[in-house]
Design a protein around this motif. Structure first.
Motif, mmCIF file in Angstrom:
data_model
loop_
_atom_site.group_PDB
_atom_site.id
_atom_site.type_symbol
_atom_site.label_atom_id
_atom_site.label_comp_id
_atom_site.label_asym_id
_atom_site.label_seq_id
_atom_site.Cartn_x
_atom_site.Cartn_y
_atom_site.Cartn_z
ATOM 1 N N GLY A 201 0.843 -1.209 0.000
ATOM 2 C CA GLY A 201 0.000 0.000 0.000
ATOM 3 C C GLY A 201 0.868 1.245 0.000
ATOM 4 O O GLY A 201 1.902 1.295 -0.687
ATOM 5 N N VAL A 202 0.466 2.235 0.791
ATOM 6 C CA VAL A 202 1.224 3.493 0.851
ATOM 7 C C VAL A 202 2.685 3.243 1.223
ATOM 8 O O VAL A 202 3.585 3.970 0.805
ATOM 9 N N ILE A 207 5.568 6.205 0.746
ATOM 10 C CA ILE A 207 6.659 6.618 1.649
ATOM 11 C C ILE A 207 8.006 6.322 0.985
ATOM 12 O O ILE A 207 8.268 5.204 0.583
ATOM 13 N N THR A 235 -4.419 -7.622 -8.906
ATOM 14 C CA THR A 235 -5.811 -8.073 -8.858
ATOM 15 C C THR A 235 -6.706 -6.935 -8.364
ATOM 16 O O THR A 235 -6.755 -6.652 -7.160
ATOM 17 N N VAL A 236 -7.370 -6.267 -9.288
ATOM 18 C CA VAL A 236 -8.223 -5.135 -8.909
ATOM 19 C C VAL A 236 -9.626 -5.673 -8.607
ATOM 20 O O VAL A 236 -10.374 -6.023 -9.522
ATOM 21 N N ASN A 314 2.588 14.878 6.082
ATOM 22 C CA ASN A 314 3.709 13.977 5.771
ATOM 23 C C ASN A 314 3.868 13.791 4.267
ATOM 24 O O ASN A 314 4.967 13.636 3.760
ATOM 25 N N ARG A 345 4.649 15.151 10.885
ATOM 26 C CA ARG A 345 5.404 14.847 12.099
ATOM 27 C C ARG A 345 6.515 15.878 12.272
ATOM 28 O O ARG A 345 7.133 16.306 11.296
HETATM 29 P P1 FAD Z 1 -3.178 1.784 2.081
HETATM 30 O O1 FAD Z 1 -1.820 1.809 2.697
HETATM 31 O O2 FAD Z 1 -3.569 2.913 1.211
HETATM 32 O O3 FAD Z 1 -3.323 0.430 1.257
HETATM 33 C C1 FAD Z 1 -4.448 0.177 0.467
HETATM 34 C C2 FAD Z 1 -4.089 -0.872 -0.570
HETATM 35 O O4 FAD Z 1 -5.295 -1.304 -1.212
HETATM 36 C C3 FAD Z 1 -3.174 -0.349 -1.666
HETATM 37 O O5 FAD Z 1 -2.094 -1.211 -1.839
HETATM 38 C C4 FAD Z 1 -4.081 -0.324 -2.907
HETATM 39 O O6 FAD Z 1 -3.365 -0.568 -4.108
HETATM 40 C C5 FAD Z 1 -5.031 -1.455 -2.588
HETATM 41 N N1 FAD Z 1 -6.310 -1.360 -3.322
HETATM 42 C C6 FAD Z 1 -7.075 -0.260 -3.508
HETATM 43 N N2 FAD Z 1 -8.174 -0.563 -4.226
HETATM 44 C C7 FAD Z 1 -8.091 -1.888 -4.494
HETATM 45 C C8 FAD Z 1 -8.930 -2.791 -5.210
HETATM 46 N N3 FAD Z 1 -10.064 -2.382 -5.776
HETATM 47 N N4 FAD Z 1 -8.545 -4.092 -5.313
HETATM 48 C C9 FAD Z 1 -7.391 -4.518 -4.749
HETATM 49 N N5 FAD Z 1 -6.561 -3.700 -4.056
HETATM 50 C C10 FAD Z 1 -6.906 -2.401 -3.927
HETATM 51 N N6 FAD Z 1 1.268 7.436 8.277
HETATM 52 C C11 FAD Z 1 2.069 7.333 9.348
HETATM 53 O O7 FAD Z 1 1.665 6.776 10.370
HETATM 54 N N7 FAD Z 1 3.346 7.824 9.325
HETATM 55 C C12 FAD Z 1 3.875 8.380 8.220
HETATM 56 O O8 FAD Z 1 5.029 8.809 8.235
HETATM 57 C C13 FAD Z 1 3.059 8.470 7.053
HETATM 58 N N8 FAD Z 1 3.548 8.992 5.901
HETATM 59 C C14 FAD Z 1 2.769 8.987 4.768
HETATM 60 C C15 FAD Z 1 3.329 9.422 3.574
HETATM 61 C C16 FAD Z 1 2.566 9.381 2.425
HETATM 62 C C17 FAD Z 1 3.198 9.846 1.135
HETATM 63 C C18 FAD Z 1 1.207 8.949 2.454
HETATM 64 C C19 FAD Z 1 0.372 8.925 1.209
HETATM 65 C C20 FAD Z 1 0.650 8.523 3.645
HETATM 66 C C21 FAD Z 1 1.424 8.522 4.810
HETATM 67 N N9 FAD Z 1 0.915 8.058 6.021
HETATM 68 C C22 FAD Z 1 1.730 7.975 7.123
HETATM 69 C C23 FAD Z 1 -0.468 7.549 6.119
HETATM 70 C C24 FAD Z 1 -0.476 6.031 6.078
HETATM 71 O O9 FAD Z 1 0.444 5.537 5.142
HETATM 72 C C25 FAD Z 1 -1.880 5.499 5.778
HETATM 73 O O10 FAD Z 1 -2.743 5.990 6.793
HETATM 74 C C26 FAD Z 1 -1.930 3.967 5.773
HETATM 75 O O11 FAD Z 1 -1.058 3.438 4.807
HETATM 76 C C27 FAD Z 1 -3.344 3.454 5.533
HETATM 77 O O12 FAD Z 1 -3.315 2.060 5.464
HETATM 78 P P2 FAD Z 1 -4.423 1.212 4.689
HETATM 79 O O13 FAD Z 1 -3.995 -0.200 4.832
HETATM 80 O O14 FAD Z 1 -5.759 1.618 5.171
HETATM 81 O O15 FAD Z 1 -4.341 1.674 3.173
#
Ligand code: FAD
Length: 488
Positions: A201-202, A207, A235-236, A314, A345
């Motif tokens: 993911g992110v 990052i 896999t979407v 961030n 941060r």
């Molecule tokens: P995500 O990490 O967004 O993962 C979601 C995943 O779902 C992705 O891989 C995506 O491709 C997949 N997906 C989406 N739609 C579909 C679909 N239809 N089918 C299959 N797969 C799909 N947080 C911190 O705590 N510290 C930090 O320093 C920090 N820095 C950040 C820097 C950046 C540039 C960004 C964008 C965010 C940052 N954050 C940070 C926030 C943090 O990364 C997110 O809050 C966290 O990753 C959310 O996790 P998640 O698992 O909900 O989603």
């Protein structure tokens, strides 16, 4: 409450956290290697001795995944590093990631008793130290005696106690990885479906390498896979098949953790010019598509001298610091409030300043001006702070007539992200909020659709890694309960 013994110890406590060595700013802006270099064993033991070992440790309550912080720090002080890692992994499968990117200053370290009069104990740095020591990449545990290698965790595979109970997790960010690993620990057969060609993911596309090296991330993902979790990439879900297809094909329950990957723009003139990026696209080009590895990878990205990054979180800091490393001489960070209100941060703000990022505070873009279809200038207006708004922060108001232009060749918009409707629009009976996030019970992740749970940014909106992990963990427990009782 602190016991008497702890109080005695506090009299001798060192005021400041043990420093973590870092690459010097003038050197690091020329490479993408990690900025913070981690503790040595001596540093870690010294820092662990600052912990008061409180009878009722508040730090654990401050951790969304309930790591037994007191015990793992005690084990470090006794140099039992492997045991310290085992202790962390009881509750957290991604410690090397959390040790690097979690906002500890707002969680465990915020409530640390030592922090009342001194720096709090450096819990994040200690977590990172223990986790890094346990990672040994391609090496096998047998080649590195005493280490708990993520890549060699065959002993961690759990036999399926509930044979045939298949669970699908959609999205491999921190929420999905955590939910999957917790379910695997309980014996479920879990498959993660991920849209991209890499998991994380992110953590993988957003990052940058200088904050979270990909090797560290993939080692921890490997750890989760070695627990028995399968990851199907490319896999979407919502396009290739739907949630209902999964439910009809033997998956007993589903956890949706698709994040907040849809970038917002400001809706100002000029946003359609060439070299106006969303931070998502800019960072994806650099991280996932490897522009940062130029010339080995020749990914198209704006390699310009003057670039503006709009935002104060961030994501903005990561974009600005990436631009600097890609060779920009002037990187302007444009933020409409003052530094006090910046959501990034503190550590990231400090690092950005040290690296020469030029902060233009109380400033807001009103137009991007082009020349022959490409970005040429960004027109900004000066702002002043008024009364607090609904976010509790003072509202920025424009100062009429204060517009001015800045010469730039590219603009990166880092003003926030929302939920991508691709998956949610393919499910008919899933309740969404006005903003398009999935409505889910905050304690369990239960959605309006039977058997379907959701957590992380897709529910809360853009938040943090550890909150996403906490949500994944809560849902894993709720899924287990649902499978066992059949109650909804
Ligand atoms: P995500 O990490 O967004 O993962 C979601 C995943 O779902 C992705 O891989 C995506 O491709 C997949 N997906 C989406 N739609 C579909 C679909 N239809 N089918 C299959 N797969 C799909 N947080 C911190 O705590 N510290 C930090 O320093 C920090 N820095 C950040 C820097 C950046 C540039 C960004 C964008 C965010 C940052 N954050 C940070 C926030 C943090 O990364 C997110 O809050 C966290 O990753 C959310 O996790 P998640 O698992 O909900 O989603």
């Amino acid at each position: 409450m602190v016991d008497k013994k702890s109080n005695k110890k506090s009299a001798k406590i060192k005021t400041l956290k043990t420093k973590m060595p870092e690459q010097a700013p003038e050197k690091r802006i020329k490479n993408f290697k990690e900025v913070a270099l981690g503790y040595s064993e001596e540093d870690a033991v010294r820092e662990s001795l600052r912990c008061l070992q409180c009878k009722n440790p508040r730090c654990i309550e401050g951790c969304p995944v309930d790591i037994d912080i007191k015990s793992f720090i005690d084990l470090i002080s006794k140099r039992q590093f492997d045991k310290a890692l085992e202790k962390i992994r009881e509750k957290n499968s991604l410690p090397a990631i959390c040790g690097r990117v979690c906002p500890q200053e707002d969680q465990c370290e915020k409530v640390c008793i030592v922090g009342i009069k001194n720096d709090p104990v450096a819990i994040g740095r200690l977590e990172r130290f223990v986790a890094d020591r346990g990672l040994c990449g391609e090496e096998k545990k047998s080649d590195k005696p005493g280490h708990l290698c993520a890549g060699d965790s065959g002993d961690l595979k759990h036999e399926s106690k509930l044979s045939g109970a298949k669970i699908a997790v959609i999205g491999s960010g921190p929420a999905g990885l955590t939910c999957a690993s917790e379910l695997a620990k309980m014996g479920y057969k879990v498959t993660i479906f991920e849209a991209l060609h890499k998991p994380g993911g992110v953590l993988v596309y957003g990052i940058p390498e200088f904050r979270l090296p990909k090797k560290i991330l993939f080692d921890e993902v490997k750890f989760v896979e070695n627990m028995g979790v399968e990851i199907e990439l490319n896999t979407v879900v919502g396009k290739i098949f739907t949630i209902d297809d999964l439910l009809n094909n033997g998956y007993k329950s589903i956890f949706i953790s698709t994040g907040a990957g849809l970038p917002y723009f400001m809706d100002i003139p000029g946003e359609n010019l060439n070299y106006v990026y969303s931070a998502n696209e800019y960072l994806t080009r650099s991280n996932l598509m490897k522009a940062y590895l130029f010339p080995e990878f020749d990914t198209p990205i704006a390699n310009v001298n003057k670039i503006a990054v709009v935002g104060g979180g961030n994501v903005a800091m990561d974009s600005a610091r990436t631009a600097k490393r890609l060779g920009a001489e002037h990187v302007y960070l444009i933020y409409r409030r003052s530094e006090v209100e910046m959501p990034a941060r503190n550590e990231e703000i400090e690092h950005a300043k040290e690296e020469g990022i030029e902060f233009l505070l109380l400033t807001n873009p009103v137009e991007i001006i082009g020349k022959n279809g490409w970005v040429d200038k960004i027109r900004c207006i000066r702002m002043q702070l008024g009364e607090p708004d609904e976010s509790g922060r003072r509202r920025p108001n424009p100062i009429l007539g204060s517009e001015y232009d800045i010469d730039v060749e590219a603009v990166v918009m880092a003003i926030g992200q929302g939920p991508n409707p691709l998956l949610t629009s393919s499910v008919s009976d899933l309740k969404l909020t006005k903003r398009g996030n999935i409505e889910a019970d905050p304690e369990t992740g239960k959605t309006s659709k039977r058997g379907v749970f959701a957590g992380g940014d897709i529910v809360t909106g853009a938040a943090t890694v550890i909150l996403a992990m906490g949500a994944g963990k809560k849902s894993a427990m709720a899924i287990d309960d649902y499978i066992k009782t059949g109650k909804w």
